[in-house]
Motif scaffolding. Structure first.
Motif, mmCIF file in Angstrom:
data_model
loop_
_atom_site.group_PDB
_atom_site.id
_atom_site.type_symbol
_atom_site.label_atom_id
_atom_site.label_comp_id
_atom_site.label_asym_id
_atom_site.label_seq_id
_atom_site.Cartn_x
_atom_site.Cartn_y
_atom_site.Cartn_z
ATOM 1 N N VAL A 1 32.097 2.758 -27.037
ATOM 2 C CA VAL A 1 33.372 3.364 -26.657
ATOM 3 C C VAL A 1 34.458 3.147 -27.709
ATOM 4 C CG1 VAL A 1 34.429 1.514 -25.292
ATOM 5 C CG2 VAL A 1 34.724 3.868 -24.601
ATOM 6 N N SER A 2 34.364 2.055 -28.470
ATOM 7 C CA SER A 2 35.494 1.771 -29.368
ATOM 8 C C SER A 2 35.196 2.032 -30.836
ATOM 9 C CB SER A 2 36.042 0.364 -29.139
ATOM 10 O OG SER A 2 35.035 -0.583 -29.041
ATOM 11 N N ASN A 3 34.387 3.042 -31.085
ATOM 12 C CA ASN A 3 34.063 3.375 -32.473
ATOM 13 C C ASN A 3 35.273 3.830 -33.287
ATOM 14 O OD1 ASN A 3 32.000 3.178 -34.265
ATOM 15 N ND2 ASN A 3 30.650 4.529 -33.099
ATOM 16 N N ASP A 4 36.310 4.272 -32.603
ATOM 17 C CA ASP A 4 37.520 4.699 -33.317
ATOM 18 C C ASP A 4 38.347 3.527 -33.816
ATOM 19 O OD1 ASP A 4 37.429 7.430 -33.337
ATOM 20 O OD2 ASP A 4 38.287 7.639 -31.341
ATOM 21 N N LEU A 5 38.066 2.343 -33.289
ATOM 22 C CA LEU A 5 38.901 1.198 -33.624
ATOM 23 C C LEU A 5 38.249 0.367 -34.730
ATOM 24 C CD1 LEU A 5 39.824 0.165 -29.985
ATOM 25 C CD2 LEU A 5 41.240 1.436 -31.597
ATOM 26 N N ASP A 6 39.081 -0.273 -35.531
ATOM 27 C CA ASP A 6 38.564 -1.093 -36.629
ATOM 28 C C ASP A 6 38.135 -2.469 -36.140
ATOM 29 O OD1 ASP A 6 38.999 0.914 -38.407
ATOM 30 O OD2 ASP A 6 41.026 0.240 -38.921
ATOM 31 N N ILE A 7 38.471 -2.781 -34.915
ATOM 32 C CA ILE A 7 38.202 -4.122 -34.386
ATOM 33 C C ILE A 7 37.559 -4.007 -33.016
ATOM 34 C CG2 ILE A 7 39.336 -6.246 -33.553
ATOM 35 C CD1 ILE A 7 41.553 -5.171 -35.764
ATOM 36 N N LYS A 8 36.539 -4.830 -32.760
ATOM 37 C CA LYS A 8 36.008 -4.948 -31.395
ATOM 38 C C LYS A 8 35.663 -6.394 -31.136
ATOM 39 C CE LYS A 8 32.365 -1.863 -33.095
ATOM 40 N NZ LYS A 8 31.309 -0.934 -32.812
ATOM 41 N N ILE A 9 35.462 -6.704 -29.878
ATOM 42 C CA ILE A 9 35.070 -8.077 -29.561
ATOM 43 C C ILE A 9 33.698 -8.079 -28.910
ATOM 44 C CG2 ILE A 9 37.351 -9.146 -29.412
ATOM 45 C CD1 ILE A 9 37.268 -8.770 -26.388
ATOM 46 N N GLU A 10 33.024 -9.235 -29.040
ATOM 47 C CA GLU A 10 31.757 -9.450 -28.346
ATOM 48 C C GLU A 10 31.879 -10.731 -27.545
ATOM 49 O OE1 GLU A 10 28.472 -9.410 -31.090
ATOM 50 O OE2 GLU A 10 28.401 -7.216 -31.022
ATOM 51 N N GLY A 11 31.415 -10.679 -26.318
ATOM 52 C CA GLY A 11 31.490 -11.870 -25.471
ATOM 53 C C GLY A 11 31.597 -11.469 -24.020
ATOM 54 N N PRO A 12 31.972 -12.404 -23.167
ATOM 55 C CA PRO A 12 32.032 -12.104 -21.733
ATOM 56 C C PRO A 12 33.242 -11.245 -21.363
ATOM 57 C CG PRO A 12 32.778 -14.339 -22.121
ATOM 58 C CD PRO A 12 32.329 -13.809 -23.451
ATOM 59 N N SER A 13 33.341 -10.893 -20.099
ATOM 60 C CA SER A 13 34.471 -10.103 -19.606
ATOM 61 C C SER A 13 35.692 -10.989 -19.404
ATOM 62 C CB SER A 13 34.084 -9.469 -18.270
ATOM 63 O OG SER A 13 33.890 -10.492 -17.321
ATOM 64 N N GLN A 14 36.753 -10.361 -18.988
ATOM 65 C CA GLN A 14 38.042 -11.022 -18.746
ATOM 66 C C GLN A 14 38.628 -11.627 -20.012
ATOM 67 O OE1 GLN A 14 38.554 -12.659 -14.638
ATOM 68 N NE2 GLN A 14 36.314 -12.626 -14.702
ATOM 69 N N VAL A 15 38.236 -11.011 -21.123
ATOM 70 C CA VAL A 15 38.867 -11.290 -22.408
ATOM 71 C C VAL A 15 39.298 -9.917 -22.922
ATOM 72 C CG1 VAL A 15 38.584 -12.180 -24.738
ATOM 73 C CG2 VAL A 15 37.343 -13.257 -22.837
ATOM 74 N N SER A 16 40.592 -9.760 -23.142
ATOM 75 C CA SER A 16 41.116 -8.454 -23.540
ATOM 76 C C SER A 16 41.459 -8.437 -25.019
ATOM 77 C CB SER A 16 42.364 -8.098 -22.733
ATOM 78 O OG SER A 16 42.021 -7.867 -21.391
ATOM 79 N N LEU A 17 41.393 -7.236 -25.565
ATOM 80 C CA LEU A 17 41.721 -7.034 -26.977
ATOM 81 C C LEU A 17 42.892 -6.057 -27.061
ATOM 82 C CD1 LEU A 17 40.966 -7.186 -30.058
ATOM 83 C CD2 LEU A 17 39.423 -5.257 -29.630
ATOM 84 N N PHE A 18 43.909 -6.431 -27.825
ATOM 85 C CA PHE A 18 45.068 -5.556 -28.040
ATOM 86 C C PHE A 18 45.114 -5.234 -29.527
ATOM 87 C CE2 PHE A 18 45.802 -8.377 -24.491
ATOM 88 C CZ PHE A 18 46.153 -7.502 -23.481
ATOM 89 N N CYS A 19 45.013 -3.950 -29.859
ATOM 90 C CA CYS A 19 44.964 -3.537 -31.272
ATOM 91 C C CYS A 19 46.259 -2.829 -31.656
ATOM 92 C CB CYS A 19 43.803 -2.572 -31.493
ATOM 93 S SG CYS A 19 42.200 -3.331 -31.248
ATOM 94 N N TYR A 20 46.637 -2.976 -32.924
ATOM 95 C CA TYR A 20 47.853 -2.348 -33.448
ATOM 96 C C TYR A 20 47.514 -1.589 -34.722
ATOM 97 C CZ TYR A 20 49.815 -5.414 -29.981
ATOM 98 O OH TYR A 20 50.084 -6.024 -28.787
ATOM 99 N N ASP A 21 48.369 -0.603 -35.046
ATOM 100 C CA ASP A 21 48.020 0.301 -36.145
ATOM 101 C C ASP A 21 48.240 -0.293 -37.533
ATOM 102 O OD1 ASP A 21 50.770 0.358 -36.285
ATOM 103 O OD2 ASP A 21 50.977 2.532 -35.996
ATOM 104 N N ASN A 22 48.665 -1.561 -37.620
ATOM 105 C CA ASN A 22 48.794 -2.187 -38.946
ATOM 106 C C ASN A 22 47.736 -3.273 -39.169
ATOM 107 O OD1 ASN A 22 49.726 -4.136 -37.211
ATOM 108 N ND2 ASN A 22 51.550 -4.656 -38.402
ATOM 109 N N GLY A 23 46.668 -3.223 -38.381
ATOM 110 C CA GLY A 23 45.566 -4.164 -38.592
ATOM 111 C C GLY A 23 45.730 -5.492 -37.868
#
Ligand SMILES: [Zn+2]
Length: 624
Positions: A533-555
């Protein structure tokens, strides 16, 4: 110009531009909202001084909203005038507020806008408020739940939703905006929406018409405790709802609004503030003047305290140094807010604009209630919009997208232009007899399976710690393919399914009957879902749930854990980054080689970094 005229002009300028101090924070403003009950009590000058000192010694405040009406209490003119003077003398911006409740304690009893007496009252309150303030905000209750005989008669054969949407749009124009602007054409009127956006239309909150009619909107970001409070809102909403309302009214979403109610630990109170600010809200309002005086209870010190979490109870309890060098011992929850703002203000300016996977909620739609927030909780950065997203290589559509009558054609157009779409099992079910078979013949059946075993690739099996109830999706062999499967006994069903159409892929994500069972999917399943689902993003996380990722357009990006224990997660960053920097500690983390686990079609070269996040804490990173 005569001297008298010049004098008058000066007085006018002074009235309109009050003597404001510069903002207390670099990246946002902090406001407090005072209910009519407390504003009424502000006639007692001594008590006002005391309460203001108590609060403002613990949290720096830029602005106050003084409410003129709530529960049929109208603050007298004299009290209002002296309160305005008091707060202006403290250097604050002062705005008004209105709550259109008859009796809040009676299931939030609102005005009946079919009732001529109530209508007259509502208009008078708007006019009264416009007289005293350059700006006023309508608190959560500019909706109606009334089903009196007048309402029943007036709605005729309309649905309650249609009647109330029409009624409240008309009431906004005729009873609030029109009359208030007749008193002061320059008055700024802001409508504040609560956190239950998925159900707004049923009570007349109209996100289609109102944001264009009012001068601004405002966002309720209070998510409280998901289990302990009746709404069961997921923490991620404190972030996502700001993004959603920004998308509805770009540049006109004034801020986010948090109260201390319903949270068992002070961490949760602080977390709501920082999640609101992660979404780049320009202002945050603390509700309210009274509850900020709540004493700090030691029971609200969570079990994980003392381990150096983002909200640190003991640091909060340290004396606060005033401008004159004196120190004040924290005594109320205002200090939890104060220390949070001071902390977040240090790094917020380093973040760019938030980015995420676009999801679409047509106006007045329901279906798979609040699901985007659960998806945010499994580490997919979400961005909800009210327009069908044309851009990006991937969008994620939930059942609420069915409210757009042209949805199937829009999905087809995207796929034909080479852009992927992921739909949920709920949307598949809603569209399976409404044209989606033109793309792929899949069925979300009424049969269910209770599963604990999953397959994410050839020979790759993983287990959940609890049984998960999922709908069984069926498909035609060799027409579409299982990307992730759930297994029970000697058979299985899709968790993520893929169908090729024209130049792109339609994916179907199986949503468990209990949405929070998404959190039970094992890390291997979640990693694969995030990867697709997040192929558009430069960053993804791997691990369990209930950990959120917030991405910004300056890296820059933030990883936030909502878990009660420390968690280790991998961050995957697209080439050529070989190190990331923890912006709070300046520590750099070197990349470790990453083996590409998944099939070639989503293979993009990533570097992997391992980090540990403490309970209910966040880490902020830069990639440059
Ligand atoms: Zn009524």
């Amino acid at each position: 110009m005569t001297k008298i005229l010049a004098c008058l002009l000066l007085i006018f300028v002074f009235m309109k531009v009050s003597a404001q101090q510069p903002s207390n924070y670099k990246n946002f403003e902090v406001s407090v909202y005072a209910r009519a009950y407390e504003v009424r009590d502000m006639s007692d000058q001594k008590k006002l001084e005391e309460t203001w000192d108590l609060i403002s010694h613990q949290v720096k405040i830029d602005k106050i909203y003084l409410e003129t009406h709530r529960d049929q209490i109208i603050v007298p003119e004299k009290t209002l005038e002296s309160a305005i003077r008091f707060f202006k003398s403290k250097g604050l911006k002062v705005a008004g507020g209105i709550t259109f409740t008859i009796n809040e304690s009676n299931n939030f009893e609102t005005f009946c806008f079919s009732n001529p007496e109530h209508r007259t009252k509502a208009r008078e309150i708007a006019e009264y408020t416009a007289k005293y303030f350059d700006e006023f905000i309508l608190d959560d209750f500019f909706f109606t739940s009334c089903k009196c005989d007048l309402c029943i008669k007036a709605k005729v054969d309309m649905s309650w939703t249609d009647y109330r949407l029409k009624l409240m749009t008309e009431a906004a124009r005729e009873l609030i905006i029109g009359p208030a602007k007749a008193v002061d054409p320059d008055v700024k009127i802001v409508i504040k929406y609560p956190n239950w956006y998925e159900h707004f239309q049923g009570l007349g909150f109209n996100l289609e018409t109102e944001p264009r009619m009012f001068d601004g909107i405002y966002t309720g970001t209070e998510t409280r405790d998901a289990v302990n409070s009746d709404q069961h809102l997921q923490p991620y909403e404190s972030y996502m709802i700001i993004r959603y309302f920004n998308n509805i009214a770009p540049g006109r979403n004034g801020g986010g609004w948090v109260d201390p109610f319903g949270s068992l630990f002070l961490d949760r109170y602080a977390e709501q503030f920082w999640l609101t600010l992660f979404a780049k809200a320009p202002e945050i309002t603390m509700f309210d003047y009274r509850s900020l005086q709540t004493p700090i209870q030691k029971e609200t010190r969570a079990a994980w305290q003392g381990s150096g979490t983002s909200f640190d109870f003991d640091t909060m309890m340290e004396p606060v140094r005033m401008k004159d060098g004196k120190t004040v011992q924290p005594t109320t929850i205002a200090r939890a807010a104060g220390i949070t703002f001071e902390q977040v203000d240090q790094f917020l300016g380093l973040l760019g604009n938030p980015v995420g996977i676009k999801s679409y909620r047509p106006f007045h739609a329901t279906g798979e209630d609040f699901l985007q927030n659960y998806l945010g909780m499994i580490g997919i950065p979400m961005d909800l919009t009210s327009e069908f997203p044309a851009d990006g290589n991937m969008i994620l559509l939930t059942e609420s997208a069915k409210f757009d009558p042209g949805i199937v054609q829009k999905i087809k157009d995207r796929l034909q232009s080479g852009k992927n779409v992921m739909i949920t099992s709920g949307l598949l079910k809603a569209l399976q007899d409404k044209g989606i078979a033109d793309i792929v013949e899949l069925r979300c059946t009424d049969r269910k399976a209770l599963v604990t075993d999953f397959k994410t690739g050839r020979g790759r099996f993983s287990k959940s710690s609890q049984e998960i109830l999922i709908p069984q999706i069926t498909y035609l062999t060799n027409d579409s393919w299982e990307e992730i499967s759930a297994i029970k006994g000697a058979t299985g069903w899709p968790i993520v399914h893929r169908a090729v159409y024209s130049k792109a892929n339609l994916y179907v994500l199986t949503i468990p009957d209990n949405f929070s069972d998404l959190y039970q999917y094992p890390p291997e399943v979640l990693n694969r879902i995030r990867s697709i689902v997040s192929n558009d993003l430069d960053i993804k996380i791997e691990g369990p749930s209930q950990v959120s990722l917030f991405c910004y357009d300056n890296g820059t990006f933030i990883v936030q854990s909502f878990l009660p224990e420390p968690v280790t997660v991998k961050i995957l960053v697209r080439d050529p980054t070989v190190k990331i920097t923890d912006l709070l500690s300046d520590e750099t983390i070197e990349a470790i080689a990453v083996k590409q686990q998944f099939p070639a079609r989503d293979a993009v070269s990533y570097h992997s970094f391992e980090i540990t996040v403490k309970p209910h804490s966040y880490k902020v990173f830069g990639t440059k």
